[in-house]
Design an enzyme around this catalytic site. Sequence first.
Site, PDB file in Angstrom:
ATOM      1  N   GLU A 257      26.037  34.692  14.306  1.00  0.00           N
ATOM      2  CA  GLU A 257      27.402  34.374  14.107  1.00  0.00           C
ATOM      3  C   GLU A 257      27.051  33.197  12.470  1.00  0.00           C
ATOM      4  O   GLU A 257      27.310  33.130  12.060  1.00  0.00           O
ATOM      5  CB  GLU A 257      27.345  33.342  15.146  1.00  0.00           C
ATOM      6  CG  GLU A 257      28.256  31.654  15.263  1.00  0.00           C
ATOM      7  CD  GLU A 257      27.944  30.711  16.451  1.00  0.00           C
ATOM      8  OE1 GLU A 257      28.007  30.730  16.923  1.00  0.00           O
ATOM      9  OE2 GLU A 257      28.612  29.839  16.007  1.00  0.00           O
TER      10      GLU A 257
ATOM     11  N   GLU B 115      33.738  24.741  10.174  1.00  0.00           N
ATOM     12  CA  GLU B 115      33.912  23.692  10.689  1.00  0.00           C
ATOM     13  C   GLU B 115      34.349  22.282  10.122  1.00  0.00           C
ATOM     14  O   GLU B 115      34.278  22.238   9.593  1.00  0.00           O
ATOM     15  CB  GLU B 115      31.927  23.025  11.801  1.00  0.00           C
ATOM     16  CG  GLU B 115      31.850  24.617  13.025  1.00  0.00           C
ATOM     17  CD  GLU B 115      30.761  24.911  13.406  1.00  0.00           C
ATOM     18  OE1 GLU B 115      29.643  23.716  12.419  1.00  0.00           O
ATOM     19  OE2 GLU B 115      30.186  24.438  14.552  1.00  0.00           O
TER      20      GLU B 115
ATOM     21  N   ARG C  18      36.874  33.334  16.442  1.00  0.00           N
ATOM     22  CA  ARG C  18      37.561  33.020  17.088  1.00  0.00           C
ATOM     23  C   ARG C  18      38.333  31.948  16.256  1.00  0.00           C
ATOM     24  O   ARG C  18      37.642  30.987  15.091  1.00  0.00           O
ATOM     25  CB  ARG C  18      36.506  32.362  17.670  1.00  0.00           C
ATOM     26  CG  ARG C  18      36.991  31.752  19.193  1.00  0.00           C
ATOM     27  CD  ARG C  18      35.972  31.288  20.274  1.00  0.00           C
ATOM     28  NE  ARG C  18      35.112  32.182  20.355  1.00  0.00           N
ATOM     29  CZ  ARG C  18      33.665  32.850  21.219  1.00  0.00           C
ATOM     30  NH1 ARG C  18      32.910  31.321  20.175  1.00  0.00           N
ATOM     31  NH2 ARG C  18      32.896  34.066  21.010  1.00  0.00           N
TER      32      ARG C  18
ATOM     33  N   TRP D  39      37.735  21.848  19.520  1.00  0.00           N
ATOM     34  CA  TRP D  39      37.094  21.191  20.836  1.00  0.00           C
ATOM     35  C   TRP D  39      36.615  19.883  20.713  1.00  0.00           C
ATOM     36  O   TRP D  39      36.662  19.687  19.402  1.00  0.00           O
ATOM     37  CB  TRP D  39      35.842  22.424  21.426  1.00  0.00           C
ATOM     38  CG  TRP D  39      34.821  22.562  20.168  1.00  0.00           C
ATOM     39  CD1 TRP D  39      35.269  23.303  19.193  1.00  0.00           C
ATOM     40  CD2 TRP D  39      33.786  21.996  20.336  1.00  0.00           C
ATOM     41  NE1 TRP D  39      33.620  22.988  18.687  1.00  0.00           N
ATOM     42  CE2 TRP D  39      32.750  22.988  18.959  1.00  0.00           C
ATOM     43  CE3 TRP D  39      32.361  21.435  21.384  1.00  0.00           C
ATOM     44  CZ2 TRP D  39      31.851  22.115  18.855  1.00  0.00           C
ATOM     45  CZ3 TRP D  39      31.248  20.931  21.250  1.00  0.00           C
ATOM     46  CH2 TRP D  39      30.922  22.093  20.181  1.00  0.00           C
TER      47      TRP D  39
ATOM     48  N   THR E  47      24.822  16.341  20.475  1.00  0.00           N
ATOM     49  CA  THR E  47      26.216  17.134  20.170  1.00  0.00           C
ATOM     50  C   THR E  47      27.436  15.826  19.361  1.00  0.00           C
ATOM     51  O   THR E  47      27.649  15.953  18.594  1.00  0.00           O
ATOM     52  CB  THR E  47      27.107  17.970  21.356  1.00  0.00           C
ATOM     53  OG1 THR E  47      25.616  18.728  21.801  1.00  0.00           O
ATOM     54  CG2 THR E  47      27.962  19.131  21.238  1.00  0.00           C
TER      55      THR E  47
END
Length: 283
Positions: free
Chosen positions: A134, A138, A220, A224, A235
């Site tokens: 990956e 972000e 992608r 979210w 998180t």
Amino acid sequence: MIDFLTTRRHKLPQLLLLAALLALLVSTCAAQTFTSCNPTQVKCPPNVGLSKSSPYVADFKSGIDNLLWSSVGSGSITQSSATGAAFTISKRFDAPTLETNGYMFFGTVEVHIRAAPGQGIVSCVVLQSDDLDEIDWEWLGGSDKVNEVQTNYFGKGNTTTYDRGGKTAVQDTQTMTHNYTISWSKELITWYIDGNAVRTLQYEDAVGGKNFPQTPVRVRVGSWAGGDPGNAEGTIGWAGGVTDFSKGPFTMLVEKVVITNANPAASYAYGDLSGSFQSINVG
Ligand SMILES: *[C@@H]1O[C@H](CO)[C@@H](O)[C@H](O)[C@H]1NC(C)=O
Ligand SMILES: *[C@@H]1O[C@H](CO)[C@@H](O)[C@H](O)[C@H]1NC(C)=O
């Protein structure tokens, strides 16, 4: 009849719970720890390649090409000639996400994007392979995070330590569209903002290559709620706090994505379970 009603009454909450769980399972940019077929564990069907050698120019101001993109999340994605694609989170479990239908094997991904505001809201661009290599951008939506973007990478889903992430200063990510480009080869990954290299990762510097992303990926783009109250505390903390959905809707805007596949092909097959770039059969 009575039995039927009783059954129904008990089933309804279960169905609601199931719906909520399914909503959490749809693809988002959240680091995924599962994959439908992991080619380092079993033999999987080949990946469909992005086969054009010229760049795939996705100008979202003129439309969203269904041949290139699938909507894989929940929540709304709208398109306009003024702003491009708008990815909107207006309630819990919204995670509007577009994913390429085909895979690329090294190359460049250029994204012109404006991050979504909102505490705990994460905007993201992720290149991810079936064995969970990956490469990421972000952006966090908190008002204290507007001048920052995070970069990250994972090799074969190895999340044992969280020492790979980087932070880069960039002006007004939520009100200005910047050009965020990833250039990826088997030797080197470079992250660029508006033409300036802001981070590089050499193959050897990722645990001698073991943690270096090196297998065919899909691109992608989405957002979210990392701050959903149901998420793990870690998180929520990373995302910048619990999301208050009453302050939404939270919208991320993407004007353009340009993908250049360095090894365009109809398909990619993993020749063995190593997950190494040398094992990929380009077909
Ligand atoms: C996972 O990554 C860590 C460093 O981040 C490394 O020490 C370890 O060897 C890696 N594990 C595997 C299986 O590659
Ligand atoms: C975006 O940045 C990349 C990397 O520096 C560059 O190659 C590309 O030309 C830039 N795109 C535009 C539209 O300026």
